[in-house]
Design a protein around this motif. Structure first.
Motif, PDB file in Angstrom:
ATOM      1  N   SER A 124      20.445   2.353  -4.963  1.00  0.00           N
ATOM      2  CA  SER A 124      19.444   1.088  -5.169  1.00  0.00           C
ATOM      3  C   SER A 124      18.470   1.681  -5.318  1.00  0.00           C
ATOM      4  O   SER A 124      17.792   2.086  -5.737  1.00  0.00           O
ATOM      5  CB  SER A 124      20.241   0.444  -3.870  1.00  0.00           C
ATOM      6  N   THR A 125      17.827   0.249  -5.232  1.00  0.00           N
ATOM      7  CA  THR A 125      15.871   0.680  -6.354  1.00  0.00           C
ATOM      8  C   THR A 125      15.691   0.838  -4.812  1.00  0.00           C
ATOM      9  O   THR A 125      14.466   1.929  -5.927  1.00  0.00           O
ATOM     10  CB  THR A 125      15.419  -0.688  -6.636  1.00  0.00           C
ATOM     11  N   GLN A 126      15.864   1.023  -4.183  1.00  0.00           N
ATOM     12  CA  GLN A 126      14.986   1.361  -2.932  1.00  0.00           C
ATOM     13  C   GLN A 126      14.642   2.848  -2.448  1.00  0.00           C
ATOM     14  O   GLN A 126      13.944   3.817  -2.321  1.00  0.00           O
ATOM     15  CB  GLN A 126      15.474   0.033  -1.577  1.00  0.00           C
ATOM     16  N   THR A 127      16.494   2.875  -3.340  1.00  0.00           N
ATOM     17  CA  THR A 127      16.570   4.600  -2.771  1.00  0.00           C
ATOM     18  C   THR A 127      15.731   5.753  -3.414  1.00  0.00           C
ATOM     19  O   THR A 127      15.545   6.832  -3.421  1.00  0.00           O
ATOM     20  CB  THR A 127      18.348   5.166  -2.917  1.00  0.00           C
ATOM     21  N   LYS A 128      15.743   4.782  -4.508  1.00  0.00           N
ATOM     22  CA  LYS A 128      15.576   5.696  -6.129  1.00  0.00           C
ATOM     23  C   LYS A 128      13.361   5.857  -5.975  1.00  0.00           C
ATOM     24  O   LYS A 128      13.066   6.996  -6.126  1.00  0.00           O
ATOM     25  CB  LYS A 128      15.377   5.103  -7.251  1.00  0.00           C
ATOM     26  N   VAL A 129      12.833   4.822  -5.306  1.00  0.00           N
ATOM     27  CA  VAL A 129      11.494   4.574  -4.464  1.00  0.00           C
ATOM     28  C   VAL A 129      11.647   5.881  -3.835  1.00  0.00           C
ATOM     29  O   VAL A 129      10.667   6.856  -3.667  1.00  0.00           O
ATOM     30  CB  VAL A 129      11.041   4.014  -4.453  1.00  0.00           C
ATOM     31  N   VAL A 130      12.665   5.764  -2.328  1.00  0.00           N
ATOM     32  CA  VAL A 130      12.464   7.076  -1.616  1.00  0.00           C
ATOM     33  C   VAL A 130      12.669   8.291  -2.593  1.00  0.00           C
ATOM     34  O   VAL A 130      11.779   9.257  -1.536  1.00  0.00           O
ATOM     35  CB  VAL A 130      13.548   6.855  -0.343  1.00  0.00           C
ATOM     36  N   ILE A 131      13.464   8.737  -3.161  1.00  0.00           N
ATOM     37  CA  ILE A 131      13.677   9.871  -3.720  1.00  0.00           C
ATOM     38  C   ILE A 131      12.653  10.958  -4.305  1.00  0.00           C
ATOM     39  O   ILE A 131      11.908  11.789  -4.372  1.00  0.00           O
ATOM     40  CB  ILE A 131      15.288   9.881  -4.145  1.00  0.00           C
ATOM     41  N   ALA A 132      12.046   9.259  -5.355  1.00  0.00           N
ATOM     42  CA  ALA A 132      10.691  10.143  -6.139  1.00  0.00           C
ATOM     43  C   ALA A 132       9.606  10.550  -4.819  1.00  0.00           C
ATOM     44  O   ALA A 132       8.750  11.205  -5.559  1.00  0.00           O
ATOM     45  CB  ALA A 132      10.614   8.598  -6.946  1.00  0.00           C
ATOM     46  N   GLY A 133       9.586   9.471  -3.870  1.00  0.00           N
ATOM     47  CA  GLY A 133       8.548   9.513  -2.759  1.00  0.00           C
ATOM     48  C   GLY A 133       8.497  11.170  -2.131  1.00  0.00           C
ATOM     49  O   GLY A 133       7.358  11.658  -2.616  1.00  0.00           O
ATOM     50  N   VAL A 134       9.880  11.287  -1.579  1.00  0.00           N
ATOM     51  CA  VAL A 134      10.230  12.934  -1.738  1.00  0.00           C
ATOM     52  C   VAL A 134       9.712  14.097  -2.204  1.00  0.00           C
ATOM     53  O   VAL A 134       8.993  14.970  -2.242  1.00  0.00           O
ATOM     54  CB  VAL A 134      11.370  13.165  -0.894  1.00  0.00           C
ATOM     55  N   VAL A 135      10.162  13.224  -3.653  1.00  0.00           N
ATOM     56  CA  VAL A 135       9.239  14.745  -4.352  1.00  0.00           C
ATOM     57  C   VAL A 135       7.886  14.425  -5.232  1.00  0.00           C
ATOM     58  O   VAL A 135       7.428  16.035  -4.921  1.00  0.00           O
ATOM     59  CB  VAL A 135      10.000  13.855  -5.890  1.00  0.00           C
ATOM     60  N   VAL A 136       7.625  13.621  -5.264  1.00  0.00           N
ATOM     61  CA  VAL A 136       6.294  13.258  -5.243  1.00  0.00           C
ATOM     62  C   VAL A 136       5.488  14.469  -4.128  1.00  0.00           C
ATOM     63  O   VAL A 136       4.175  14.974  -3.787  1.00  0.00           O
ATOM     64  CB  VAL A 136       5.439  12.684  -5.560  1.00  0.00           C
ATOM     65  N   GLY A 137       5.920  13.840  -3.282  1.00  0.00           N
ATOM     66  CA  GLY A 137       5.763  14.651  -1.860  1.00  0.00           C
ATOM     67  C   GLY A 137       5.467  16.494  -1.604  1.00  0.00           C
ATOM     68  O   GLY A 137       4.372  16.610  -1.359  1.00  0.00           O
ATOM     69  N   PHE A 138       6.297  16.435  -2.446  1.00  0.00           N
ATOM     70  CA  PHE A 138       6.365  17.888  -2.348  1.00  0.00           C
ATOM     71  C   PHE A 138       5.640  19.081  -2.852  1.00  0.00           C
ATOM     72  O   PHE A 138       5.320  20.066  -3.651  1.00  0.00           O
ATOM     73  CB  PHE A 138       8.581  18.720  -2.107  1.00  0.00           C
ATOM     74  N   LEU A 139       5.490  17.976  -4.594  1.00  0.00           N
ATOM     75  CA  LEU A 139       5.063  19.065  -5.339  1.00  0.00           C
ATOM     76  C   LEU A 139       4.080  18.010  -4.796  1.00  0.00           C
ATOM     77  O   LEU A 139       2.927  20.013  -6.054  1.00  0.00           O
ATOM     78  CB  LEU A 139       4.623  17.498  -6.575  1.00  0.00           C
ATOM     79  N   THR A 140       3.327  17.401  -4.130  1.00  0.00           N
ATOM     80  CA  THR A 140       1.722  17.656  -3.870  1.00  0.00           C
ATOM     81  C   THR A 140       1.629  18.649  -3.082  1.00  0.00           C
ATOM     82  O   THR A 140       0.596  19.198  -2.736  1.00  0.00           O
ATOM     83  CB  THR A 140       0.962  16.280  -2.868  1.00  0.00           C
ATOM     84  N   LEU A 141       2.124  19.689  -2.533  1.00  0.00           N
ATOM     85  CA  LEU A 141       2.877  20.600  -1.833  1.00  0.00           C
ATOM     86  C   LEU A 141       1.447  21.912  -2.567  1.00  0.00           C
ATOM     87  O   LEU A 141       1.162  22.761  -2.209  1.00  0.00           O
ATOM     88  CB  LEU A 141       3.835  21.100  -0.817  1.00  0.00           C
ATOM     89  N   PHE A 142       2.073  21.849  -3.706  1.00  0.00           N
ATOM     90  CA  PHE A 142       1.514  22.925  -4.881  1.00  0.00           C
ATOM     91  C   PHE A 142       0.382  22.263  -5.240  1.00  0.00           C
ATOM     92  O   PHE A 142       0.071  23.619  -6.032  1.00  0.00           O
ATOM     93  CB  PHE A 142       2.750  23.054  -5.499  1.00  0.00           C
ATOM     94  N   VAL A 143      -0.194  21.576  -5.664  1.00  0.00           N
ATOM     95  CA  VAL A 143      -1.167  21.166  -6.301  1.00  0.00           C
ATOM     96  C   VAL A 143      -2.299  20.801  -5.269  1.00  0.00           C
ATOM     97  O   VAL A 143      -3.498  21.563  -5.743  1.00  0.00           O
ATOM     98  CB  VAL A 143      -1.304  19.777  -6.608  1.00  0.00           C
ATOM     99  N   PHE A 144      -1.834  20.506  -4.154  1.00  0.00           N
ATOM    100  CA  PHE A 144      -3.370  20.339  -2.449  1.00  0.00           C
ATOM    101  C   PHE A 144      -3.509  20.992  -2.034  1.00  0.00           C
ATOM    102  O   PHE A 144      -2.115  21.523  -1.717  1.00  0.00           O
ATOM    103  CB  PHE A 144      -3.317  19.085  -2.580  1.00  0.00           C
ATOM    104  N   PRO A 145      -4.062  21.300  -0.960  1.00  0.00           N
ATOM    105  CA  PRO A 145      -4.351  21.843   0.558  1.00  0.00           C
ATOM    106  C   PRO A 145      -3.168  21.645   1.409  1.00  0.00           C
ATOM    107  O   PRO A 145      -2.976  20.400   0.866  1.00  0.00           O
ATOM    108  CB  PRO A 145      -5.342  22.079   0.874  1.00  0.00           C
ATOM    109  N   TRP A 146      -2.550  22.307   2.114  1.00  0.00           N
ATOM    110  CA  TRP A 146      -0.909  21.992   2.513  1.00  0.00           C
ATOM    111  C   TRP A 146      -1.652  20.344   4.139  1.00  0.00           C
ATOM    112  O   TRP A 146      -1.168  19.755   4.077  1.00  0.00           O
ATOM    113  CB  TRP A 146      -0.826  22.337   3.532  1.00  0.00           C
TER     114      TRP A 146
END
Length: 63
Positions: A2-24
């Motif tokens: 579903s579209t909602q599942t895709k959005v949730v997965i994308a949000g998790v990926v972006v959240g983990f990517l921010t761990l490498f770019v920004f302070p924790w």
């Protein structure tokens, strides 16, 4: 998927990517904000509006 599942997965990926770019701590604030905003919006609804939201979710499951 579903579209909602895709959005949730994308949000998790972006959240983990921010761990490498920004302070924790900034990444933690972004992730908490992504979880807290929809929850706060749901809690701001009247009881009748919450029933309608839950009914919509149940209706979609059977479709």
């Amino acid at each position: 998927m579903s579209t909602q599942t895709k959005v949730v997965i994308a949000g998790v990926v972006v959240g983990f990517l921010t761990l490498f770019v920004f302070p924790w701590w900034l990444s933690a604030l972004i992730i908490l904000g992504a979880v807290a905003l929809p929850a706060a919006g749901y809690l701001m609804l009247d009881p009748s509006q919450r029933r309608r939201v839950r009914a919509q979710g149940r209706k979609r499951i059977g479709s």
